[in-house]
Each structure stands twice: as structure tokens, then as C-alpha cells.
Design a protein around this motif. Structure first.
Motif, short mmCIF file in Angstrom:
data_model
loop_
_atom_site.label_atom_id
_atom_site.label_comp_id
_atom_site.label_asym_id
_atom_site.label_seq_id
_atom_site.Cartn_x
_atom_site.Cartn_y
_atom_site.Cartn_z
N ARG A 139 -48.77 -50.05 -21.99
CA ARG A 139 -47.93 -49.18 -21.95
C ARG A 139 -47.47 -48.29 -23.27
O ARG A 139 -47.51 -47.23 -23.54
N LEU A 140 -47.60 -49.17 -24.34
CA LEU A 140 -47.97 -48.75 -25.65
C LEU A 140 -48.90 -47.82 -25.98
O LEU A 140 -48.85 -46.67 -26.34
N ARG A 141 -50.14 -48.11 -25.34
CA ARG A 141 -51.48 -47.32 -25.52
C ARG A 141 -51.37 -46.14 -24.76
O ARG A 141 -51.64 -45.07 -25.02
N ALA A 142 -50.48 -46.27 -23.60
CA ALA A 142 -50.40 -45.33 -22.73
C ALA A 142 -49.62 -44.11 -23.20
O ALA A 142 -49.95 -42.90 -23.15
N ALA A 143 -48.30 -44.39 -24.05
CA ALA A 143 -47.71 -43.41 -24.83
C ALA A 143 -48.25 -42.92 -26.09
O ALA A 143 -48.22 -41.63 -26.09
N LEU A 144 -49.21 -43.62 -26.65
CA LEU A 144 -49.70 -42.89 -27.88
C LEU A 144 -50.98 -42.09 -27.40
O LEU A 144 -51.13 -40.90 -28.11
N GLU A 145 -51.86 -42.40 -26.32
CA GLU A 145 -52.70 -41.52 -25.52
C GLU A 145 -52.12 -40.16 -25.45
O GLU A 145 -52.70 -39.36 -25.48
N ASN A 146 -50.84 -40.22 -24.73
CA ASN A 146 -50.23 -38.99 -24.49
C ASN A 146 -49.85 -38.11 -25.62
O ASN A 146 -50.19 -36.76 -25.41
N LEU A 147 -49.38 -38.58 -26.54
CA LEU A 147 -49.11 -38.00 -27.65
C LEU A 147 -50.39 -37.37 -28.68
O LEU A 147 -50.38 -36.36 -28.98
N ILE A 148 -51.33 -38.27 -28.31
CA ILE A 148 -52.65 -37.63 -28.84
C ILE A 148 -53.17 -36.48 -28.07
O ILE A 148 -53.82 -35.55 -28.59
N ASP A 149 -53.12 -36.62 -27.06
CA ASP A 149 -53.62 -35.84 -25.85
C ASP A 149 -52.91 -34.32 -26.31
O ASP A 149 -53.26 -33.28 -26.51
N ASN A 150 -51.45 -34.35 -26.23
CA ASN A 150 -50.86 -33.25 -26.62
C ASN A 150 -50.94 -32.56 -28.18
O ASN A 150 -51.16 -31.32 -28.23
N ALA A 151 -51.20 -33.43 -29.04
CA ALA A 151 -51.48 -32.85 -30.30
C ALA A 151 -52.89 -32.10 -30.29
O ALA A 151 -53.28 -30.98 -30.99
N THR A 152 -54.15 -32.69 -29.80
CA THR A 152 -55.17 -31.87 -29.81
C THR A 152 -55.24 -30.81 -28.77
O THR A 152 -55.98 -29.74 -29.04
N LYS A 153 -54.48 -30.94 -27.69
CA LYS A 153 -54.43 -29.97 -26.82
C LYS A 153 -53.67 -28.53 -27.32
O LYS A 153 -54.23 -27.52 -27.07
N PHE A 154 -52.63 -28.69 -27.87
CA PHE A 154 -51.93 -27.61 -28.48
C PHE A 154 -52.34 -27.18 -30.27
O PHE A 154 -51.68 -26.38 -30.66
N THR A 155 -53.56 -27.70 -30.71
CA THR A 155 -54.24 -27.50 -32.00
C THR A 155 -55.48 -26.69 -31.62
O THR A 155 -56.35 -27.27 -31.15
N GLU A 156 -55.66 -25.43 -31.77
CA GLU A 156 -56.73 -24.67 -31.71
C GLU A 156 -57.85 -24.67 -32.80
O GLU A 156 -58.99 -24.66 -32.93
N GLU A 157 -56.99 -25.15 -34.07
CA GLU A 157 -57.73 -25.21 -35.36
C GLU A 157 -57.04 -25.90 -36.29
O GLU A 157 -55.68 -25.82 -36.32
N GLY A 158 -57.80 -26.61 -37.20
CA GLY A 158 -56.65 -27.47 -38.23
C GLY A 158 -56.91 -28.85 -37.98
O GLY A 158 -58.15 -29.13 -38.04
N ALA A 159 -56.16 -29.58 -38.07
CA ALA A 159 -56.20 -30.86 -38.13
C ALA A 159 -55.39 -31.58 -37.31
O ALA A 159 -54.19 -31.22 -37.26
N VAL A 160 -55.51 -32.95 -36.75
CA VAL A 160 -54.66 -33.82 -36.20
C VAL A 160 -54.56 -35.12 -37.16
O VAL A 160 -55.56 -35.45 -37.68
N ALA A 161 -53.56 -35.95 -37.07
CA ALA A 161 -53.42 -37.14 -37.81
C ALA A 161 -52.48 -38.16 -36.97
O ALA A 161 -51.77 -38.08 -36.45
N LEU A 162 -53.01 -39.35 -37.32
CA LEU A 162 -51.95 -40.68 -37.01
C LEU A 162 -51.90 -41.58 -37.99
O LEU A 162 -52.67 -41.89 -38.91
N THR A 163 -50.46 -41.95 -38.26
CA THR A 163 -49.99 -42.96 -39.34
C THR A 163 -49.32 -43.96 -38.75
O THR A 163 -48.43 -43.62 -37.75
N VAL A 164 -49.82 -45.19 -38.95
CA VAL A 164 -49.08 -46.30 -38.29
C VAL A 164 -48.70 -47.17 -39.51
O VAL A 164 -49.47 -47.61 -40.43
N ARG A 165 -47.25 -47.58 -39.40
CA ARG A 165 -46.95 -48.55 -40.35
C ARG A 165 -45.51 -49.06 -39.86
O ARG A 165 -45.04 -48.67 -38.78
N PRO A 166 -45.34 -50.37 -40.53
CA PRO A 166 -44.23 -50.98 -40.27
C PRO A 166 -42.99 -50.42 -40.55
O PRO A 166 -42.61 -49.93 -41.92
N ALA A 167 -41.95 -50.17 -39.83
CA ALA A 167 -40.76 -49.43 -40.17
C ALA A 167 -39.50 -50.28 -40.51
O ALA A 167 -38.87 -50.12 -41.68
N SER A 168 -39.45 -51.54 -39.98
CA SER A 168 -38.34 -52.57 -40.40
C SER A 168 -38.60 -53.99 -39.98
O SER A 168 -39.65 -53.94 -38.97
#
Length: 418
Positions: free
Chosen positions: A161-190
Motif C-alpha cells: 500500500r505504501l508503494r501504491a500511494a507513492l505511485e499515485n503521487l508520481i503519476d499525478n506529478a508527471t501527468k500535470f507537468t508538461e515541461e520542467g522537472a519532477v523530483a522525489l526526496t526520501v528522508r527519516p522525519a523522526s
């Protein structure tokens, strides 16, 4: 002065009064019971239909992902590798959509069944980063992936389910971006008392969002902007489900405008840090192939496409595979002996996978003691499969690496028990 005549009222024949139908309380109960039954049955029908849909969809998706993984290890040029990455990213997104739709159907009744599985968090983060890069390349966008070195390696949580949620966010980021860049940052928060909060930030340089649109964003089946939705597509289901998933995993999701245009979606989840023994710390591909060669595997799989793919994957891993399509046939074939492991699909014609596992275990040693791995598109089948006697369980889509690890572990345990 003549008096004006009143207009005559037309005499209509009087209708006999309608007789009231006498209905007893008992007579009214069947209709009321039928209405109640239909209301309570409908969600179950929908859930069953979606679960069947997920199973049917994940079977070919498992094949697409498995063949993509095998192709990625082949001698490909840069252009061909981009094609493989694009195919894999699309299949991963479809698999995540199947998970989200089934969970959305269950959300109102039983909630999200978040699992607590051991998995490699760094491997998942890198895989998601590869998915983002593949989609960006296919659309002509730049991509950037940053994964913190402080990220724990092994954790317990719900990787599907974590992968499913992230894939959805990635899909939206690329879908709504016609030019430029997309990025993913992963870090421990606490981190506290063995729990670690991990933040996944997906940013884009796309169309951006107003504050009004952000308020509408996480409503079920609601788009932030109807005109934009008509242009880019989407059912509006994903982000609502992602928010529910995040909260079920002890976190949340927030969105903020990105400086310079676009948006940043930050998904946070709570995971449990897992301690790993030295012998089990991240087996590499060479280790897997060196210690898991030459197994005789019986696969109980009724889908012809699934058979072709499993045969290719098992052969590539160095195993010999035989196939049957029914649980009854598996019982007959097992009594002839010679199998090191059994891959048992849960949805089969005739008796299902659960009953087949139960009957295999009832055979007793040596035939009934073979290592059994349950395989299903529904994670909910795991408890029943293990209760019936399965040694391990894999959720579709199954990667070649996950299959190799499962075969190595169950055959190692089986050898130690004898």
C-alpha cells in the motif's frame, strides 16, 4: 336588469372509494427484509467484484513486471532500457490502482487492512525513484531522486500500500507537468522507541494549485479543478485513498505550493525499525542464485499467461518448473514425489488454493511436508493460507527477486526441519 346565470357544474359520476388493502405487519416484513438485505448485500457484491477484478488484472501485470525485470538485466542499449523502464512504470502504476480501488471499496466497511511485513525500505525507495525517472523520461521531463543515507534499511510495515500511494503521487506529478522537472526526496522525519517516521516528498514544476483547489483535493471522487481534470484526466479517487492510507499507516499527507511554480506533496508514514541477523542481511542476486539453484517447483496456476511468465522466471533463476491448473491435479502430482516447493495460487477452478494446501498437508510426510508458497492478488488471503499450512505468502504482482527470496527461505527451513 337580467340576472346573469351561474355556469352549470358538470356532474361527474362519483368514483367508488378505493378499498384500502389490508396489510398485516407480517405481510410487510418480507419487502422490508428484502430492502435491508439488498442494502447490506450490495457492498459485499461490489467488494467481491473488485477483488476478482484485482486478481484478474494482477495476473498479467505480474507477468509484465517480471519480464521487465528480466529484460532490465539483459544487454540493452540506452534507448531500449528507457522502453523497458516505461513499460515497468506503467505496470507498477496499474498494480497500484488495483490496490487503491479495492481498498476504496472496502474503506466504508472494514477499513484499510494495513499489514506489518518485513521489507527493504531502501530498495523500495530506489524502486519508486526508478519509476519516477522512467515516467519522466517517457514524457521528456527531467528527474531528480534524493534518498537519505540515514534511512533505515529494513523495517516492518505495508510495502504494497505504501508503494501504491507513492505511485499515485508520481503519476499525478508527471501527468500535470508538461515541461520542467519532477523530483522525489526520501528522508527519516523522526524516530522514537523503535518507530521511525519516513517522509516521501514528490515535487513538480507543473500547473500548481490554489488554496481553494487544495481544500477540494482530498475529497473522494473530487478534482481540484474540473476544467483541468477534463484536460488531464483522472477519476479523483487516488488522493482521497492516499490520505486514508497515510492515516492508516500512522501518518498523513500534505500539499504546498512549490517556489517557482508547481506543488510539493509530502507523504509521511510510521514504520517499525527491524533488526536483521547477519545471515539474513540483504542477500544479493549472486547469493540468491548460488544458494537456490536446481529446485523442482510445482506451480498450481490456471492462467496460461501466468504459466509462461512463471516458467521464464523460474528457469532464469535456475529452477525446473512443472505446472498444473487445478488443486485436485496438484494433489495427484505431489503423491508422485520429487518436488522441493509448491507455488499455490489462491483462485483456482474446482477447489481453491486454501483447500488445496489443507489437503496437501493432510497427506502427511513425505509428500505433505513440501514447502508451500501461497500466491494471491489479495493480501487478505495470507492469514487463511498460513492457517491451512503455507510456509510463505507472496502478493501479486510478484517480482523475480521476491520469488527467489521466498524459495530460498522456505526450502532452507524445510531442509532444517528434516
Amino acid at each position: 336588469m337580467a340576472l346573469s346565470k351561474r355556469p352549470r357544474r358538470s356532474r361527474r359520476p362519483k368514483k367508488p372509494p378505493l378499498k384500502k388493502r389490508k396489510t398485516s405487519a407480517a405481510a410487510g416484513r418480507p419487502r422490508k427484509a428484502a430492502r435491508v438485505a439488498s442494502k447490506t448485500a450490495a457492498p459485499g457484491i461490489v467488494e467481491t467484484a473488485l477483488a476478482t477484478f484485482a486478481h484478474e488484472v494482477r495476473t498479467p501485470l505480474t507477468g509484465i513486471l517480471a519480464i521487465s525485470d528480466l529484460l532490465a538485466t539483459s544487454d540493452l542499449d540506452e534507448r531500449e532500457r528507457r522502453w523497458v523502464d516505461t513499460i515497468k512504470a506503467g505496470a507498477e502504476h496499474l498494480a497500484s490502482l488495483a490496490t487503491l480501488f479495492v481498498d476504496a471499496a472496502r474503506g466504508g466497511r472494514s477499513g484499510y487492512g494495513v499489514r506489518q511485513d518485513f521489507f527493504d525500505l531502501r530498495a523500495l525507495a530506489h524502486s519508486v525513484g526508478d519509476s519516477l525517472a522512467g515516467r519522466a523520461t517517457a514524457k521528456g521531463l527531467q528527474s531528480r531522486v534524493e534518498i537519505s543515507e540515514k534511512l533505515p534499511a529494513f523495517v516492518t510495515g505495508d510495502p504494497v500500500r505504501l508503494r501504491a500511494a507513492l505511485e499515485n503521487l508520481i503519476d499525478n506529478a508527471t501527468k500535470f507537468t508538461e515541461e520542467g522537472a519532477v523530483a522525489l526526496t526520501v528522508r527519516p522525519a523522526s524516530e522514537a522507541k523503535g518507530k521511525v517516521a519516513v517522509a516521501f516528498a514528490v515535487s513538480d514544476s507543473g500547473i500548481g494549485l490554489t488554496l481553494k483547489e487544495i481544500k477540494r483535493l482530498f475529497r473522494p471522487f473530487s478534482q481540484a479543478n474540473v476544467k483541468i481534470a477534463a484536460r488531464f484526466g483522472g477519476a479523483g479517487l487516488g488522493l482521497s485513498s492516499v490520505k486514508q492510507l497515510a492515516r492508516a499507516m500512522g501518518g498523513d499527507i500534505v500539499v504546498a505550493p512549490r517556489r517557482g511554480g508547481g506543488a510539493v506533496f509530502t507523504l509521511t508514514v510510521q514504520l517499525t525499525r527491524a533488526e536483521v541477523a547477519p545471515d539474513d542481511s540483504g542477500p544479493g542476486d549472486d547469493h540468491l542464485q548460488a544458494h537456490a539453484r536446481g529446485l523442482r517447483v510445482l506451480s498450481v496456476e490456471d492462467n496460461p499467461f501466468g504459466r509462461v511468465v512463471l516458467n521464464a522466471v523460474l528457469t532464469e533463476l535456475g529452477h525446473h518448473a512443472e505446472f498444473v491448473s487445478r488443486g485436485e491435479d496438484a494433489l495427484e502430482r505431489i503423491t508422485q514425489g520429487g518436488f522441493d516447493a509448491i507455488l499455490m495460487d489462491m483462485v483456482l477452478p474446482g477447489i481453491d488454493g486454501i483447500e488445496a494446501i489443507r489437503r496437501i498437508r493432510a497427506l502427511g510426510p513425505p509428500f505433505g511436508s513440501a514447502a508451500i508458497i501461497g500466491v494471491s492478488g489479495r493480501g487478505d488471503d495470507e492469514a487463511a493460507a498460513r492457517a491451512a499450512g503455507a510456509d510463505a505468502f507472496l502478493v501479486k504482482p510478484v517480482s523475480p527477486r521476491a520469488l527467489a527470496i521466498a524459495l530460498l527461505e522456505v526450502t532452507r527451513r524445510a531442509a532444517g526441519a528434516t
